[in-house]
Design an enzyme around this catalytic site. Structure first.
Site, PDB file in Angstrom:
ATOM      1  CE  LYS A  66      -4.086  -1.823   2.365  1.00  8.41           C
ATOM      2  NZ  LYS A  66      -5.007  -1.585   3.471  1.00  8.41           N
ATOM      3  CG  ASN A  86      -7.817   0.573  -0.408  1.00  8.25           C
ATOM      4  OD1 ASN A  86      -8.033   1.567  -1.093  1.00  8.25           O
ATOM      5  ND2 ASN A  86      -8.770  -0.049   0.263  1.00  8.25           N
ATOM      6  CG  ASP A 100      -8.344   0.517   3.861  1.00  8.21           C
ATOM      7  OD1 ASP A 100      -9.054  -0.366   3.345  1.00  8.21           O
ATOM      8  OD2 ASP A 100      -7.104   0.490   3.821  1.00  8.21           O
ATOM      9  CE1 TYR A 217     -11.425  -8.053   8.588  1.00  8.57           C
ATOM     10  CE2 TYR A 217     -11.878 -10.403   8.453  1.00  8.57           C
ATOM     11  CZ  TYR A 217     -11.220  -9.277   7.993  1.00  8.57           C
ATOM     12  OH  TYR A 217     -10.342  -9.377   6.945  1.00  8.57           O
TER      13      TYR A 217
END
Ligand code: ATR
Length: 271
Positions: A66, A86, A100, A217
């Site tokens: 990135k 990204n 993001d 997550y």
């Protein structure tokens, strides 16, 4: 002819992006395919030029590419500020974006959480924190970045202060800071599998008007989010940030709003 999209990174084999984008392409009956490609930083320029030459529709970039991409791709002002790209679009040369922070913004907006004018406490000062801090400061939130290594938070906040309101500090007064916050965002790896007992705060530190957003997550319901529920605070899970950053990239490439529920189902099945 079928249009190819992809994610470049290393490691990239476990990326959820192919499942997510291919599910959206199928649902919309678009003749497109999205694939993961293992690319090292040394090869990024060749890979991007090759992708453009072969007519790719666009690519996402992940770790460790990135930052490197800034040397190669023309970044928009947000991506340049964040210092990371990204999403690359080939429609007009090679343009770089960072979706993001937008992903985090849409995740909260979907839960009816207002960003403008709110006090946002971001814990952590890595890549995810940078993207969210720049986006939310630009959107008019008052940002505090708290990090274990205080100097990193101070440095990041001084950069973010160029686009909005931000200050940085260590973790010592995190309880007092949470008491004054509307939104708490965990951008550290605390609570991530396999160390699922880790948390930046517990229920006693929180209040019922607080929104707690965990970008971790894996697992979906982290210890932090369990603590938030105990405190009667609003708990927001991290997979939606992944889905919305993908949805924003999809829109940049195709001009089409993808079916969020279909993307979500594809991501959850792969978790
Ligand atoms: P990403 O790019 O995904 O944001 P990163 O750059 O690896 O991830 O950043 C991880 C963040 O989690 C850092 O802010 C790190 O704090 P330091 O800058 O002090 O290293 C934070 N972090 C990791 N483990 C932590 C822990 N046990 N307690 C507090 N913060 C932690």
């Amino acid at each position: 002819m079928r249009t190819v999209f992809g994610v470049f990174g290393d490691p990239v084999a476990h990326s959820k992006s192919p499942d997510m984008h291919n599910a959206a392409f199928r649902e919309l009956d678009m003749d497109c395919i999205y694939h993961a490609f293992r690319v090292s930083p040394e090869n990024l320029k060749d890979a991007l030029l090759g992708a453009r030459a072969m007519g790719f529709g666009g690519v996402n970039l992940t770790v460790p590419l990135k930052q490197e991409a800034l040397k190669i791709v023309e970044a928009d002002s947000l991506a340049a500020g964040i210092g990371a790209i990204n999403t690359v679009d080939f429609k007009d040369g090679m343009k770089g974006y960072n979706t993001d922070g937008l992903g985090a913004k849409r995740t909260l907006e979907e839960k009816d959480v207002t960003i403008k004018g709110s006090n946002v406490l971001i814990v952590g000062a890595g890549g995810a924190s940078r993207a969210i801090a720049f986006q939310f400061a630009k959107d008019g939130a008052d940002i505090i970045i708290a990090n274990r290594t205080e100097q990193k938070a101070i440095n990041l906040a001084s950069e973010v202060a160029a686009v909005g309101s931000a200050r940085g500090c260590g973790l010592e007064s995190i309880k007092e800071l949470i008491a004054e916050s509307d939104i708490l965002i965990n951008c550290t790896t605390l609570g991530m599998h396999p160390n699922t007992e880790g948390t930046i705060a517990t229920a006693e530190d929180m209040h019922p008007d607080l929104t707690v957003f965990d970008i971790v997550y894996n697992p979906l319901e982290t210890r932090l989010l369990k603590e938030a529920k105990k405190a009667g605070a609003k708990a927001v899970t991290g997979e939606m940030m992944l889905i919305y950053q993908g949805a924003e990239a999809f829109k940049i490439w195709t001009g089409v709003e993808p079916p969020i529920n279909v993307m979500k189902k594809a991501v959850l099945e792969g978790l």
